[in-house]
Design a protein around this motif. Sequence first.
Motif, PDB file in Angstrom:
ATOM      1  N   ASN A 211      -1.216   8.083   2.869  1.00 31.57           N
ATOM      2  CA  ASN A 211      -1.657   8.061   1.478  1.00 31.57           C
ATOM      3  C   ASN A 211      -2.101   9.459   1.055  1.00 31.57           C
ATOM      4  OD1 ASN A 211      -2.837   7.611  -1.016  1.00 31.57           O
ATOM      5  ND2 ASN A 211      -3.913   5.766  -0.388  1.00 31.57           N
ATOM      6  N   GLU A 259       5.507   1.523  -5.366  1.00 31.25           N
ATOM      7  CA  GLU A 259       4.362   0.983  -4.651  1.00 31.25           C
ATOM      8  C   GLU A 259       3.143   0.917  -5.560  1.00 31.25           C
ATOM      9  OE1 GLU A 259       3.886   3.951  -1.608  1.00 31.25           O
ATOM     10  OE2 GLU A 259       2.538   5.131  -2.865  1.00 31.25           O
ATOM     11  N   ALA A 261      -1.191   1.317  -4.918  1.00 34.63           N
ATOM     12  CA  ALA A 261      -2.161   1.734  -3.909  1.00 34.63           C
ATOM     13  C   ALA A 261      -3.560   1.690  -4.484  1.00 34.63           C
ATOM     14  CB  ALA A 261      -1.847   3.144  -3.410  1.00 34.63           C
ATOM     15  N   THR A 263      -7.473   2.999  -3.403  1.00 34.06           N
ATOM     16  CA  THR A 263      -8.289   3.806  -2.502  1.00 34.06           C
ATOM     17  C   THR A 263      -9.746   3.706  -2.947  1.00 34.06           C
ATOM     18  OG1 THR A 263      -6.463   5.364  -2.169  1.00 34.06           O
ATOM     19  CG2 THR A 263      -8.654   6.086  -1.523  1.00 34.06           C
ATOM     20  N   SER A 283      -7.909   2.829   2.155  1.00 33.08           N
ATOM     21  CA  SER A 283      -6.876   2.493   1.181  1.00 33.08           C
ATOM     22  C   SER A 283      -5.956   1.423   1.733  1.00 33.08           C
ATOM     23  CB  SER A 283      -6.050   3.734   0.812  1.00 33.08           C
ATOM     24  OG  SER A 283      -5.135   4.061   1.853  1.00 33.08           O
ATOM     25  N   ARG A 285      -1.857  -0.080   0.609  1.00 32.06           N
ATOM     26  CA  ARG A 285      -0.690   0.115  -0.262  1.00 32.06           C
ATOM     27  C   ARG A 285       0.291  -1.036  -0.055  1.00 32.06           C
ATOM     28  NH1 ARG A 285       2.096   5.798   0.170  1.00 32.06           N
ATOM     29  NH2 ARG A 285       2.470   5.064   2.295  1.00 32.06           N
ATOM     30  N   ARG A 286       0.951  -1.392  -1.142  1.00 30.91           N
ATOM     31  CA  ARG A 286       1.937  -2.472  -1.116  1.00 30.91           C
ATOM     32  C   ARG A 286       3.207  -1.994  -1.784  1.00 30.91           C
ATOM     33  NH1 ARG A 286       5.319  -5.936   0.088  1.00 30.91           N
ATOM     34  NH2 ARG A 286       5.168  -8.133  -0.494  1.00 30.91           N
ATOM     35  N   SER A 287       4.324  -2.171  -1.090  1.00 30.81           N
ATOM     36  CA  SER A 287       5.615  -1.788  -1.658  1.00 30.81           C
ATOM     37  C   SER A 287       6.141  -2.886  -2.574  1.00 30.81           C
ATOM     38  CB  SER A 287       6.618  -1.557  -0.530  1.00 30.81           C
ATOM     39  OG  SER A 287       7.937  -1.631  -1.001  1.00 30.81           O
ATOM     40  N   TRP A 305       3.769  -2.946   3.945  1.00 29.57           N
ATOM     41  CA  TRP A 305       2.354  -2.787   3.676  1.00 29.57           C
ATOM     42  C   TRP A 305       1.861  -1.622   4.535  1.00 29.57           C
ATOM     43  CZ3 TRP A 305      -1.081  -5.691   0.613  1.00 29.57           C
ATOM     44  CH2 TRP A 305      -0.569  -6.868   0.064  1.00 29.57           C
ATOM     45  N   ASP A 306       0.807  -0.954   4.109  1.00 27.30           N
ATOM     46  CA  ASP A 306       0.132  -0.031   5.022  1.00 27.30           C
ATOM     47  C   ASP A 306      -1.329   0.117   4.635  1.00 27.30           C
ATOM     48  OD1 ASP A 306      -0.202   2.152   3.117  1.00 27.30           O
ATOM     49  OD2 ASP A 306       1.881   2.680   3.441  1.00 27.30           O
ATOM     50  N   SER A 328       0.915  -0.038   9.619  1.00 25.20           N
ATOM     51  CA  SER A 328       1.954  -0.474   8.692  1.00 25.20           C
ATOM     52  C   SER A 328       2.604  -1.752   9.186  1.00 25.20           C
ATOM     53  CB  SER A 328       3.029   0.613   8.541  1.00 25.20           C
ATOM     54  OG  SER A 328       3.733   0.792   9.760  1.00 25.20           O
TER      55      SER A 328
END
Length: 792
Positions: A211, A259, A261, A263, A283, A285-287, A305-306, A328
């Motif tokens: 990120n 994506e 995100a 944070t 954080s 994140r989603r694609s 995902w991560d 991830s």
Amino acid sequence: MNRLIILIFSIILFLSLVSNVQAQEPSGTVAGIVKDAKTQEPLVGVAVKLLNTELGAVTDLDGFFKINDVPPKTYTLEASYIGYTNKQVFNLTVRSGGNPDVNIFLEEEVSELEGVVVVANTFGKDEETPLSVNRLSLEEIATYPGGNNDIAKVVQALPGVSGSVGGFRNDVIIRGGAPNENVYYLDGIEIPNINHFSTQGSAGGPVGLLNVSFFEGVSLSTSAFSANYDNVLSGVLQFDQRDGNNRKFHSNVRVSSSEAALTLEGPLFKGDKEYSKTSFIASARRSYLQVLFKALDLPFLPDYWDFQYKVSHEIDKYNSLIFTGLGSIDDFAINQPDDIDEEQQATLDQLPVIKQWSSTHGVVWKRRFKNGSGFMTTALSNNILNNNFRQFEDVVNEEGEYLSNDSKEQETKLRYNLTKFIGDWTLSTGAVLQRADYKNSSADLVNDFVYESQLDFLRYGIFAQLTRNFFQERLSLSGGFRMDGNDFMVDGNKFLKTLSPRLSFGYTLDEARKWSFNGSIGRYYKIPPYTVLGFQNQEKEFVNRNTKYIQSDHYVAGFEYLINPSTRFTLEGFYKKYDNYPVSLSKNVSLANLGGDFSVLGNEPVESVGKGRAYGAELLLQKKFTKNFYGILALTVFKSEYTGLDEDVYLPSSWDNKTLLTFTGGYKFDNNWEISTRVRYLGKTPIAPVDEEATLESYPAIIKDYSRQGEILLSAFNQTDLRIDKKWNFTNFTFNVFLEFQNLLGQDTPSEPLYGLERDDEGNITEPRTLKQIPSISSGSILPSIGLVLDF
């Protein structure tokens, strides 16, 4: 597309009108800590000022400063202290909300000759690595054009760095080396890969997993590696994460074309105190690439995902702890288009099904000695890659499996680093102990390999480096060595076989310290991938146990000229020589030429007989942000080639593009508008032709004739990206909209020839089966995208 652009500009126009009717422009805050660059000790009484303003502050007993009521725009921040060289922080963007703290490190002042104006080097050259080092700041990372907030794409702005041509890949190729010749560090914790859907045994993938909101900077070393780094042949990428705010909570929300995100950062256990000794930044994140690809009717759907986090805790004035990690979950699924053409059909036939997850977690203890004589760092970390990779004759129905790889590789690492200041000398020494755990269940019916493997062994290494400046710091010398071993390979315990000496120097040629000549020579080693070491034959023997550490000797020299404190010019020549590279016995190709696809690298018998060489020259002109403009122009002219089983025959490598030209720059207008661009040119790419007869027998597996590597050259790659940013500052929060146009000029992206089976009008395979080359359709489309960022 025209409707999309009209909608985007309508949104920007509306927000501009809203911001213009505000009664008063909100203000922001600039805060941070100033430390001694050598001892890491906080400095008291440092004057910190925003240039061309009357705004400034002085650091307190903890080295902390805070400047309030700062009008939102971009500044240059300067810190000055008696006995130290002034330090300038360029491109400091102040917002009304969500401003990260600024860390400033001051170096002791060099004695000057009377009447001579010395130009300070603001580009951060190190004595241990005096050349081939480049850095990007937080703001340059955040607004990188065409990167879509992907750190793996952002680093391609640096000289000598390119990515794979076409193929939906995100590899980091440095000076003609293979993708897996680099190492990556996150606050002193090594991470195996920086991409989703990583190629096991190699590196890369289509999308970065780090990120960009976390970073205060990234630095790249392409030679003269410090002795504390192991397993590196081409590049060391260090990602410096900022600490979470220890005074108040902040949030960052980012939505882009691929994506979303979130944070969060702030203090922990603060209570009613002004600041806390513990802070966090985290954080997720989603694609939604899979949604976009489904709408575009593409044959594959990348879904991920991560997460990423960092917790910083100050035990006392001299001891601190950092807990950091990332992970991830990746799912590369198949989508059969409703109205499929022959190009989509051939692509669909050859696609793998990938389900993968990875994680890295670590803790770092930093201790600074009370007498100022040095410091120590101890890091304990664990990383895991779980990879399930399969290919089918009928991938839609997952029938006719001909290649599978179900594996898990895990490393647990303990690193210790001691830095001592002994008079005018600096000694850095330490050791590393690692446990490697590898499990694999593989079936390759094309090459008749079926096996299950379990490998558990220890790796270890020691290192030391000694550095000193001479002649009023005009000459810097640094020499070191490291040795690595393991208890699995046949020669693994023979430390002297991995003795890695290195020597570097830097000499200032003039009294004003504008011109310098730098050079280095070193030998570096890398252990073969676990996929190679863990491969077993039908008799369950580890046939690759007798492989050797890959060896690379580097010779680099060059000049640096500081035009002014914000601008520099460098010219370097480099030569890299490789030995003991693993060569595939079934394909007769160096593994250095592989790893740029979505398969698995190294699941086969190899022999350590390969040689290689990469050499060339590199020119860099870099201007940090001043007078509303920043830019990086880099040109690398090089040649890269490797041998197969015949050690006397060098063939062009898969990365031998010969010419790499990159320009990245940006201009900031009034009212928080910014425009930036990236222009990249990469010369023709050598590839191996497809063995059509063998491919017909094994289709959809594609068989290449690597003895003819380089007979086919893909067209040169040329792409221009444009990004437009606009920020609106409201009370306590900032809203940023950015619009990107990737491939602005609509230039075709080169791609390898695509082969498929002859089919009738109904899509059925004709008999007898016939292999045909599928005519490529123009890929020169412009890709517009919009992103929204909210800081508060």
